[in-house]
Design a protein around this motif. Structure first.
Motif, PDB file in Angstrom:
ATOM      1  N   GLY A   1       2.486  -9.395  50.343  1.00 39.11           N
ATOM      2  CA  GLY A   1       2.620 -10.413  51.376  1.00 39.11           C
ATOM      3  C   GLY A   1       3.534 -11.551  50.954  1.00 39.11           C
ATOM      4  N   PHE A   2       3.368 -12.044  49.726  1.00 39.78           N
ATOM      5  CA  PHE A   2       4.214 -13.147  49.259  1.00 39.78           C
ATOM      6  C   PHE A   2       5.671 -12.700  49.089  1.00 39.78           C
ATOM      7  CE2 PHE A   2       0.121 -14.988  47.485  1.00 39.78           C
ATOM      8  CZ  PHE A   2       0.056 -15.990  48.447  1.00 39.78           C
ATOM      9  N   VAL A   3       5.867 -11.463  48.651  1.00 40.32           N
ATOM     10  CA  VAL A   3       7.238 -10.936  48.523  1.00 40.32           C
ATOM     11  C   VAL A   3       7.896 -10.858  49.893  1.00 40.32           C
ATOM     12  CG1 VAL A   3       8.609  -8.907  47.942  1.00 40.32           C
ATOM     13  CG2 VAL A   3       6.837  -9.705  46.369  1.00 40.32           C
ATOM     14  N   LYS A   4       7.173 -10.349  50.894  1.00 42.40           N
ATOM     15  CA  LYS A   4       7.735 -10.249  52.244  1.00 42.40           C
ATOM     16  C   LYS A   4       8.043 -11.628  52.813  1.00 42.40           C
ATOM     17  CE  LYS A   4       6.068  -5.761  53.884  1.00 42.40           C
ATOM     18  NZ  LYS A   4       5.398  -5.046  54.989  1.00 42.40           N
ATOM     19  N   CYS A   5       7.222 -12.614  52.437  1.00 42.92           N
ATOM     20  CA  CYS A   5       7.433 -13.958  52.970  1.00 42.92           C
ATOM     21  C   CYS A   5       8.681 -14.627  52.390  1.00 42.92           C
ATOM     22  CB  CYS A   5       6.206 -14.827  52.702  1.00 42.92           C
ATOM     23  SG  CYS A   5       4.848 -14.521  53.870  1.00 42.92           S
ATOM     24  N   LEU A   6       9.228 -14.061  51.317  1.00 40.89           N
ATOM     25  CA  LEU A   6      10.469 -14.612  50.767  1.00 40.89           C
ATOM     26  C   LEU A   6      11.620 -14.497  51.753  1.00 40.89           C
ATOM     27  CD1 LEU A   6      10.288 -13.297  47.074  1.00 40.89           C
ATOM     28  CD2 LEU A   6       9.802 -15.613  47.909  1.00 40.89           C
ATOM     29  N   SER A   7      11.565 -13.466  52.598  1.00 38.48           N
ATOM     30  CA  SER A   7      12.628 -13.262  53.588  1.00 38.48           C
ATOM     31  C   SER A   7      12.128 -13.511  55.008  1.00 38.48           C
ATOM     32  CB  SER A   7      13.173 -11.832  53.476  1.00 38.48           C
ATOM     33  OG  SER A   7      12.131 -10.883  53.657  1.00 38.48           O
ATOM     34  N   GLY A   8      10.989 -14.141  55.133  1.00 40.42           N
ATOM     35  CA  GLY A   8      10.438 -14.426  56.465  1.00 40.42           C
ATOM     36  C   GLY A   8       9.110 -13.728  56.661  1.00 40.42           C
ATOM     37  N   CYS A   9       8.055 -14.508  56.802  1.00 39.30           N
ATOM     38  CA  CYS A   9       6.704 -13.934  56.878  1.00 39.30           C
ATOM     39  C   CYS A   9       6.506 -13.159  58.181  1.00 39.30           C
ATOM     40  CB  CYS A   9       5.661 -15.038  56.807  1.00 39.30           C
ATOM     41  SG  CYS A   9       5.494 -15.784  55.190  1.00 39.30           S
TER      42      CYS A   9
ATOM     43  N   GLN B   1      -6.982  -8.573  59.010  1.00 39.56           N
ATOM     44  CA  GLN B   1      -5.790  -8.993  59.741  1.00 39.56           C
ATOM     45  C   GLN B   1      -4.597  -9.183  58.799  1.00 39.56           C
ATOM     46  OE1 GLN B   1      -6.004 -11.870  62.992  1.00 39.56           O
ATOM     47  NE2 GLN B   1      -8.227 -12.013  62.663  1.00 39.56           N
ATOM     48  N   ILE B   2      -4.840  -9.742  57.619  1.00 39.20           N
ATOM     49  CA  ILE B   2      -3.761  -9.896  56.641  1.00 39.20           C
ATOM     50  C   ILE B   2      -3.217  -8.536  56.235  1.00 39.20           C
ATOM     51  CG2 ILE B   2      -3.251 -10.618  54.268  1.00 39.20           C
ATOM     52  CD1 ILE B   2      -5.247 -12.900  54.652  1.00 39.20           C
ATOM     53  N   GLY B   3      -4.137  -7.601  55.933  1.00 42.44           N
ATOM     54  CA  GLY B   3      -3.708  -6.263  55.533  1.00 42.44           C
ATOM     55  C   GLY B   3      -2.946  -5.549  56.624  1.00 42.44           C
ATOM     56  N   GLU B   4      -3.422  -5.659  57.881  1.00 44.00           N
ATOM     57  CA  GLU B   4      -2.749  -4.991  58.991  1.00 44.00           C
ATOM     58  C   GLU B   4      -1.378  -5.615  59.250  1.00 44.00           C
ATOM     59  OE1 GLU B   4      -4.314  -3.226  63.191  1.00 44.00           O
ATOM     60  OE2 GLU B   4      -4.608  -5.377  62.877  1.00 44.00           O
ATOM     61  N   THR B   5      -1.263  -6.921  59.098  1.00 43.25           N
ATOM     62  CA  THR B   5       0.026  -7.596  59.299  1.00 43.25           C
ATOM     63  C   THR B   5       1.046  -7.163  58.245  1.00 43.25           C
ATOM     64  OG1 THR B   5      -1.137  -9.502  60.227  1.00 43.25           O
ATOM     65  CG2 THR B   5       1.146  -9.847  59.517  1.00 43.25           C
ATOM     66  N   ILE B   6       0.592  -6.995  57.025  1.00 39.51           N
ATOM     67  CA  ILE B   6       1.505  -6.657  55.922  1.00 39.51           C
ATOM     68  C   ILE B   6       1.811  -5.163  55.871  1.00 39.51           C
ATOM     69  CG2 ILE B   6       1.709  -6.616  53.393  1.00 39.51           C
ATOM     70  CD1 ILE B   6       0.060  -9.210  53.383  1.00 39.51           C
ATOM     71  N   PHE B   7       0.792  -4.332  56.034  1.00 33.94           N
ATOM     72  CA  PHE B   7       0.964  -2.891  55.856  1.00 33.94           C
ATOM     73  C   PHE B   7       1.003  -2.101  57.162  1.00 33.94           C
ATOM     74  CE2 PHE B   7      -1.484  -4.140  51.925  1.00 33.94           C
ATOM     75  CZ  PHE B   7      -0.410  -4.002  51.043  1.00 33.94           C
ATOM     76  N   GLY B   8       0.695  -2.740  58.291  1.00 32.94           N
ATOM     77  CA  GLY B   8       0.519  -1.973  59.517  1.00 32.94           C
ATOM     78  C   GLY B   8      -0.847  -1.317  59.506  1.00 32.94           C
ATOM     79  N   ASP B   9      -1.069  -0.379  60.420  1.00 31.31           N
ATOM     80  CA  ASP B   9      -2.381   0.265  60.493  1.00 31.31           C
ATOM     81  C   ASP B   9      -2.373   1.642  59.842  1.00 31.31           C
ATOM     82  OD1 ASP B   9      -0.803   1.594  62.265  1.00 31.31           O
ATOM     83  OD2 ASP B   9      -2.098   1.310  64.024  1.00 31.31           O
ATOM     84  N   GLY B  10      -1.499   1.829  58.869  1.00 29.03           N
ATOM     85  CA  GLY B  10      -1.371   3.121  58.197  1.00 29.03           C
ATOM     86  C   GLY B  10      -2.381   3.306  57.076  1.00 29.03           C
ATOM     87  N   SER B  11      -2.034   4.218  56.161  1.00 28.77           N
ATOM     88  CA  SER B  11      -2.968   4.644  55.118  1.00 28.77           C
ATOM     89  C   SER B  11      -3.300   3.521  54.134  1.00 28.77           C
ATOM     90  CB  SER B  11      -2.383   5.838  54.363  1.00 28.77           C
ATOM     91  OG  SER B  11      -1.116   5.508  53.816  1.00 28.77           O
ATOM     92  N   ILE B  12      -2.334   2.641  53.832  1.00 32.77           N
ATOM     93  CA  ILE B  12      -2.612   1.560  52.875  1.00 32.77           C
ATOM     94  C   ILE B  12      -3.619   0.577  53.461  1.00 32.77           C
ATOM     95  CG2 ILE B  12      -1.600  -0.319  51.535  1.00 32.77           C
ATOM     96  CD1 ILE B  12       0.979   1.199  51.412  1.00 32.77           C
ATOM     97  N   PHE B  13      -3.454   0.275  54.759  1.00 36.44           N
ATOM     98  CA  PHE B  13      -4.419  -0.596  55.424  1.00 36.44           C
ATOM     99  C   PHE B  13      -5.810   0.041  55.417  1.00 36.44           C
ATOM    100  CE2 PHE B  13      -6.656  -1.385  59.504  1.00 36.44           C
ATOM    101  CZ  PHE B  13      -7.015  -2.704  59.282  1.00 36.44           C
ATOM    102  N   ILE B  14      -5.883   1.328  55.710  1.00 38.00           N
ATOM    103  CA  ILE B  14      -7.169   2.037  55.696  1.00 38.00           C
ATOM    104  C   ILE B  14      -7.781   1.986  54.300  1.00 38.00           C
ATOM    105  CG2 ILE B  14      -8.303   4.265  56.001  1.00 38.00           C
ATOM    106  CD1 ILE B  14      -7.468   2.965  58.608  1.00 38.00           C
ATOM    107  N   LEU B  15      -6.939   2.155  53.268  1.00 34.23           N
ATOM    108  CA  LEU B  15      -7.434   2.109  51.895  1.00 34.23           C
ATOM    109  C   LEU B  15      -7.990   0.721  51.561  1.00 34.23           C
ATOM    110  CD1 LEU B  15      -7.624   3.936  49.393  1.00 34.23           C
ATOM    111  CD2 LEU B  15      -5.441   2.977  48.627  1.00 34.23           C
ATOM    112  N   LEU B  16      -7.281  -0.324  52.019  1.00 35.00           N
ATOM    113  CA  LEU B  16      -7.778  -1.685  51.812  1.00 35.00           C
ATOM    114  C   LEU B  16      -9.144  -1.863  52.461  1.00 35.00           C
ATOM    115  CD1 LEU B  16      -7.459  -4.702  51.009  1.00 35.00           C
ATOM    116  CD2 LEU B  16      -6.248  -5.037  53.193  1.00 35.00           C
ATOM    117  N   GLN B  17      -9.299  -1.352  53.677  1.00 36.99           N
ATOM    118  CA  GLN B  17     -10.579  -1.489  54.384  1.00 36.99           C
ATOM    119  C   GLN B  17     -11.677  -0.684  53.712  1.00 36.99           C
ATOM    120  OE1 GLN B  17      -9.498  -4.260  55.865  1.00 36.99           O
ATOM    121  NE2 GLN B  17     -11.180  -3.726  57.236  1.00 36.99           N
TER     122      GLN B  17
END
Length: 765
Positions: free
Chosen positions: A198-206, A301-317
């Motif tokens: 999330g912080f890396v992505k925010c370097l170029s615009g959150c 919501q943070i995870g879905e915003t950063i990763f979308g609703d794909g496998s990484i978001f599911i893994l976080l949940q």
């Protein structure tokens, strides 16, 4: 010293073994101690998991003042992080000072007094129950965040999670630690990965959250009161900090050093996670309200915003749900452990001291599960409602613990005491301030329930302690002289058949100076029974008929016993022969009158009840010839658990039986306690030595059966088992005592050639 490892098998034992695993011997307890890698998920999962919802709880308060109030998230978050660092540092000192564990209760009781200690115990025990309820509820919400269609099944899902955690903990500390390490370390890794990405992505615009445009209209002005309430809600990030200090004795040696190190690791992980989630939620413009919080958390919501609703978001949940649900494990370690300490100090029922098959305090685990599931059901698995109850108890315990440590430093003045007192003093002041804020801001939101409950729990603790102290005083008055054998008056309840013949032979074996035979008749004499008695006992006492109006046994027998002339210290032994079948349920149904008789007679002064069961197996009788034969050899076995007036009286009674051999046996569940009992016994001067028989699996079934069967292995021998039995005045006090006498009675009810005598000792008040 004898050793026994035999255990009875059965369907219940097989199911228990499948769920819980094989029993561990007591001497394996050292091998169950935890290294830091396993102790972190076991004791810190509650605190680590709380960072997943602490930010959200803070936001839910701030939005009352509108979206603009969310700008206060970061300064409030920094304040909470500083508070967390202070408390972690303070509790590291507590771990070193109290390596035996006990946490807030021990510290407060030793340094501030009994009542403050009990207040701390009530507070922390309450918070442990709420920890389970909050954790599984938060975990259920994490599941419904990924699968919204399951939201209507929140309550049964949460209760199911509690059941799973219960079984896992009944399997043992080390095994549950291995099981819970994966979701704990997985959650930490996924949160840090989410924050870093999330912080890396925010370097170029959150990227912005889907809820960024959620309308949040102010319904109340932004006031100091509201800000303090938001701070207290976010302070849920501190929940679970005290758990490691409570369970120091579960750590591998050196326990205090490893516990303090684990606390430092926990703080080093949780503080950046909490601050990171708070900062990123603000940068991604995450918004939340009560409705959204039920289905999608801020972290989701943070995870879905950063990763979308794909496998990484599911893994976080998955990992978030896992640690939230398993965060309850912290309570499953500390609630039973603290309950055992309170049981040792006689403020909770002594049953909480008992260890189960896997060396865990099973009764505490089961009690915690029932209470937590009840709370989930009452509050409909709604996190916001439960969380208001949560933090009050936590900060009461934290404040009292730190204040107790300050008093300890000042009183002892050991090296570095000024620095230590300063650290704990700052901790006490900080947590005390938060406690005041929480009490004021959350009182009307449900915190009043806990505030009212804690004094009631303290009163319950004190009531239990008064009872145990009364029992201790009554048992150790020294009114019974060791080896003094009073006169024994024997009354045989004649029922006819082989059981009466067996009982008569037993009575003749010790030739009592006063022997009476009675028959309780409804409607007059029984000529057939009288003829049978005359044939069975020629030259014996005449069969006396005791009339009964309604076929009841207890009242007429009780009146008859009271009419027997005797000295105040004499025994009256009522011998009750009975025919039993190979089914306990059938016995309980058919033998209601005899059961009522035996239990009722035990409340009579100096009345001993001797049960002579004859087991009917098929068409035959087990070990009985059906004639009044005197046993060639009788061995009296007295089973004792402590040395006091009740056990001395039981041994005196056993000596009155004039058996060929009299043995006094203590079954050892704890080596130190057994050594103390042996020393106390030697001081009495009894001619009968005390035997210590090991019960390595803390189950009396195998060792007791072994001792009795070693006696009855000789076909000419009868085992006369004698047990002291406490008779309490009030029914509610039954819950405060292990019902070992009932266990022994059930155990030997179906054993051939075993006669059991209960020697009652009345406990008043």
């Amino acid at each position: 010293m004898a050793t026994s490892t035999s255990r009875r098998g059965g369907i219940g034992d097989v199911v228990k073994r499948l769920l819980v695993g094989r029993a561990l011997a007591t001497n394996k307890q050292e091998h169950q101690l935890l290294p830091k890698t396993l102790a972190l998920p076991v004791f810190a999962s509650d605190q680590l998991s709380s960072v997943s919802y602490a930010t959200e709880q803070m936001m839910l308060v701030l939005i009352v003042a509108g979206a603009g109030a969310l700008s206060l998230m970061l300064p409030l978050g920094i304040g909470i992080a500083v508070l967390l660092a202070i408390v972690v540092t303070s509790y590291r000192q507590t771990c070193r000072a109290y390596p035996q564990g006990g946490g807030s209760y021990i510290v407060a009781r030793e340094n501030l007094g009994t009542v403050p200690g009990l207040v701390a115990a009530a507070a922390i025990q309450t918070s442990y129950v709420l920890t389970v309820s909050v954790s599984v509820t938060a975990g259920t919400i994490a599941v419904t965040s990924a699968a919204p269609g399951l939201a209507r099944f929140r309550v049964p899902m949460a209760v199911g999670f509690i059941a799973l955690i219960t079984v896992a903990n009944l399997r043992g500390v080390k095994e549950s630690g291995r099981l819970f390490s994966v979701p704990t370390y997985g959650f930490v890794a996924m949160v840090f990965a989410t924050l870093l990405t999330g912080f890396v992505k925010c370097l170029s615009g959150c990227p912005l959250a889907d809820t960024r445009d959620l309308p949040l209209e102010a319904v109340a002005p932004l006031s100091i009161f509201l800000i303090l309430r938001a701070f207290s809600s976010g302070a849920t990030a501190l929940t679970g900090v005290e758990a490691i200090a409570d369970g120091v004795q579960a750590f591998r040696r050196p326990a205090a050093k490893n516990a303090a190190a684990t606390l430092a690791i926990m703080g080093a992980l949780s503080i950046p996670m909490f601050l990171g989630i708070t900062i990123l939620a603000r940068m991604l413009q995450v918004r939340v309200n009560e409705e959204i919080a039920l289905t999608k958390s801020v972290l989701a919501q943070i995870g879905e915003t950063i990763f979308g609703d794909g496998s990484i978001f599911i893994l976080l949940q998955i990992f978030t749900a896992g640690i939230l649900i398993l965060a309850a494990n912290t309570s499953y370690q500390d609630f039973p452990r603290l309950s055992s300490i309170l049981g040792r100090d006689r403020f909770m029922p002594s049953q909480f001291r008992n260890r189960g098959d896997r060396l865990v305090f099973s009764n505490g685990i089961l009690a915690l599960s029932v209470l937590s599931a009840l709370l989930v059901w009452i509050f409909n698995a709604e996190l916001t409602r439960l969380i208001h109850l949560y933090v009050v108890g936590v900060f009461v315990a934290l404040t009292l613990s730190q204040a107790g440590m300050v008093r300890r430093w000042i009183r002892r003045k050991t090296q570095g005491w000024r620095q230590g007192a300063l650290i704990n003093g700052v901790g006490a002041a900080a947590t005390g301030l938060v406690l005041a804020i929480v009490t004021v801001t959350k009182f009307t939101h449900g915190a009043w329930i806990v505030i009212v409950a804690m004094p009631l729990v303290v009163l319950l603790f004190m009531s239990i302690h008064r009872h145990y102290e009364s029992v201790r005083v009554q048992l150790r008055r020294g009114l019974v002289t060791a080896g003094r054998i009073p006169r024994n008056h024997v009354v045989l309840l004649v029922t006819g058949g082989p059981a009466t013949a067996e009982a008569l032979g037993y009575i003749r074996s010790f030739r009592p100076p006063d022997f009476r035979a009675i028959y309780v008749g409804h409607g007059g004499r029984n000529p057939e029974l009288e003829r049978e008695w005359a044939d069975l006992a020629p030259g014996g006492p005449e069969l006396e008929v005791v009339p009964s109006r309604h076929g009841d046994l207890l009242d007429p027998v009780r009146q008859y016993i009271r009419s027997i002339p005797r000295e105040p210290d004499d025994f009256v032994t009522v011998v009750v022969p009975e025919l039993v079948r190979e089914s306990l349920l059938l016995y309980l149904f058919r033998g209601r009158r005899l059961i009522r008789l035996k239990s009722g007679l035990l409340r009579e002064l100096n009345v001993v009840v001797t049960d002579v069961p004859v087991v009917a197996r098929g068409e035959g009788l087990a070990g009985v010839v059906g004639q009044a034969l005197i046993p060639q050899r009788t061995v009296a076995l007295v089973f004792i658990s402590a040395v006091h007036d009740a056990t001395i009286r039981a041994v005196n009674y056993a000596l009155s039986l004039s058996a060929a051999e009299t043995r006094v046996i203590h079954f050892s569940l704890d080596a130190e306690e057994s050594a103390r009992i042996l020393e106390e016994w030697s001081e009495l001067g009894f001619i009968v030595p005390l035997e210590i028989v090991e019960a390595p699996f803390r189950d009396l079934t195998g060792p007791m059966l072994d001792e009795v069967r070693n006696v009855t292995a000789r076909k000419d021998t009868v085992a006369a088992v004698v047990i002291p039995e406490f008779i309490v005045a009030k029914w509610r006090h039954l819950l405060l005592h292990n019902q070992n006498a009932l266990f022994v009675k059930r155990l030997f009810l179906f054993e051939p050639r075993v006669i059991l005598s209960s020697v009652p000792y009345r406990i008043e008040g």
